[in-house]
Design an enzyme around this catalytic site. Structure first.
Site, mmCIF file in Angstrom:
data_model
loop_
_atom_site.group_PDB
_atom_site.id
_atom_site.type_symbol
_atom_site.label_atom_id
_atom_site.label_comp_id
_atom_site.label_asym_id
_atom_site.label_seq_id
_atom_site.Cartn_x
_atom_site.Cartn_y
_atom_site.Cartn_z
ATOM 1 N N SER A 1 -15.547 29.522 59.614
ATOM 2 C CA SER A 1 -14.155 29.957 59.548
ATOM 3 C C SER A 1 -13.182 28.792 59.561
ATOM 4 O O SER A 1 -12.180 28.804 58.843
ATOM 5 C CB SER A 1 -13.828 30.886 60.724
ATOM 6 O OG SER A 1 -14.603 32.051 60.671
ATOM 7 N N HIS B 1 -16.899 30.860 52.097
ATOM 8 C CA HIS B 1 -16.395 31.710 53.176
ATOM 9 C C HIS B 1 -16.077 33.092 52.634
ATOM 10 O O HIS B 1 -15.069 33.317 51.964
ATOM 11 C CB HIS B 1 -15.158 31.104 53.813
ATOM 12 C CG HIS B 1 -14.643 31.903 54.975
ATOM 13 N ND1 HIS B 1 -15.394 32.176 56.086
ATOM 14 C CD2 HIS B 1 -13.451 32.519 55.172
ATOM 15 C CE1 HIS B 1 -14.695 32.910 56.935
ATOM 16 N NE2 HIS B 1 -13.517 33.135 56.397
ATOM 17 N N ASN C 1 -7.610 30.950 56.949
ATOM 18 C CA ASN C 1 -7.364 31.014 58.390
ATOM 19 C C ASN C 1 -6.193 30.155 58.844
ATOM 20 O O ASN C 1 -5.596 30.427 59.886
ATOM 21 C CB ASN C 1 -8.631 30.628 59.152
ATOM 22 C CG ASN C 1 -9.628 31.773 59.179
ATOM 23 O OD1 ASN C 1 -9.263 32.909 59.417
ATOM 24 N ND2 ASN C 1 -10.886 31.483 58.900
ATOM 25 N N GLU D 1 -13.630 32.135 49.715
ATOM 26 C CA GLU D 1 -12.973 30.831 49.692
ATOM 27 C C GLU D 1 -14.025 29.728 49.567
ATOM 28 O O GLU D 1 -14.930 29.629 50.393
ATOM 29 C CB GLU D 1 -12.159 30.643 50.968
ATOM 30 C CG GLU D 1 -11.299 29.394 50.972
ATOM 31 C CD GLU D 1 -10.335 29.375 52.159
ATOM 32 O OE1 GLU D 1 -9.129 29.240 51.928
ATOM 33 O OE2 GLU D 1 -10.802 29.507 53.310
#
Length: 287
Positions: free
Chosen positions: A124, A145, A195, A157
């Site tokens: 993450s 991701h 994130n 991602e």
């Protein structure tokens, strides 16, 4: 193995939790043979249970037949032995969000897999470059991701480490598209795109609730109606897992400073063991 999606026949997944089982599911659904590994047999079984539950919902909606769903499960091999991933063409790691654990895993994977095998992390917030430096093949390490829940969310991602080879980046995009996803690319900076922006949004939603700006329901309703997102910040935090949100926010806080300082209520919820949907209680209660 040359870098190209046509060379990928088998996919390894490290971790059979929410993310790992989802990645195994979409890979098998795309026709790949999958090896899904976790450290305990019970965790592997939990992963299969999650996959079967998810596929059952697709069957109920008429998106799959029962025969097609059964074929997906049959394409997945469960194991507790990391060596069983040795012959996979691409390995996606979805283990605990801990740098020491990931570096050890990638060092082991680089030793047991053939040169040319792409080693991808689903991290993450952690640095792809730092993870890759634990191997003697940093050019073959990339970040893939997947968004949660993997079988439903469209986006993936792709993050490029300092030494990630161009062909590996191309394969990462192509593989994600082959399993039905749409990609975007980011450099190896803290939080990347998703994130770096998502976690402060969630964090501020929690602060607004804690400070009495509005009820949790109205905060979520306001953001859904005002920004056209499918979930508000508190509902999404419960879905992701409050412990996961806290860990990601703490990592960003350490890297980027006080604008990412975790909300007090987020820390209190995690300390109380109310982690969201997976524990039955977070900001909301679940069956």
């Amino acid at each position: 193995m040359s870098y190209g999606i046509d060379t990928v026949d088998s996919v390894g997944v490290v971790g059979a939790g929410t993310m790992g089982s989802g990645i195994a599911q979409v890979s098998a659904l795309a026709g790949y043979d999958v090896v899904m590994r976790d450290i305990e047999p019970e965790l592997v079984e939990d992963g299969f249970d999650a996959i079967e539950d998810s596929l059952g919902r697709f069957v109920d909606r008429g998106d799959l037949t029962e025969k097609e769903a059964d074929a997906v499960v049959e394409r997945i091999e469960g194991t507790t032995a990391l060596d069983d991933l040795a012959d996979c063409d691409i390995v996606v790691e979805a283990a605990v969000e801990d740098m020491a654990v990931k570096r050890e895993l990638f060092a082991d994977l680089a030793e047991l897999t053939e040169p040319g095998t792409v080693l991808a992390t689903n991290t993450s917030t952690l640095s792809v470059t730092t993870i890759a430096s634990a191997t003697d093949r940093p050019g073959e390490v990339v970040r893939l991701h997947f968004m949660n829940p993997v079988p439903v969310m469209e986006g993936v991602e792709v993050v490029v480490g300092e030494k990630t080879a161009e062909g590996v980046v191309d394969l990462a995009h192509a593989f994600a598209e082959e399993v039905g996803k749409t990609t975007w690319e980011a450099d190896d900076k803290p939080g990347f795109v998703s994130n770096r922006i998502l976690m402060p949004w969630i964090n501020e939603g929690i602060r607004a609730f804690d400070e009495g700006v509005a009820t949790k329901a109205d905060i979520d309703r306001g953001m859904k109606l005002g920004t056209n997102v499918p979930m508000g910040p508190l509902e999404l935090a419960d879905h992701i897992g409050l412990d996961v949100c806290l860990h990601a926010t703490e990592t960003l806080h350490e890297e980027l400073g006080d604008r990412y300082k975790p909300a007090y209520l987020l820390k209190r919820k995690v300390e109380a063991g109310d982690l969201g949907k997976k524990t039955g209680r977070g900001f909301y209660e679940y069956e």
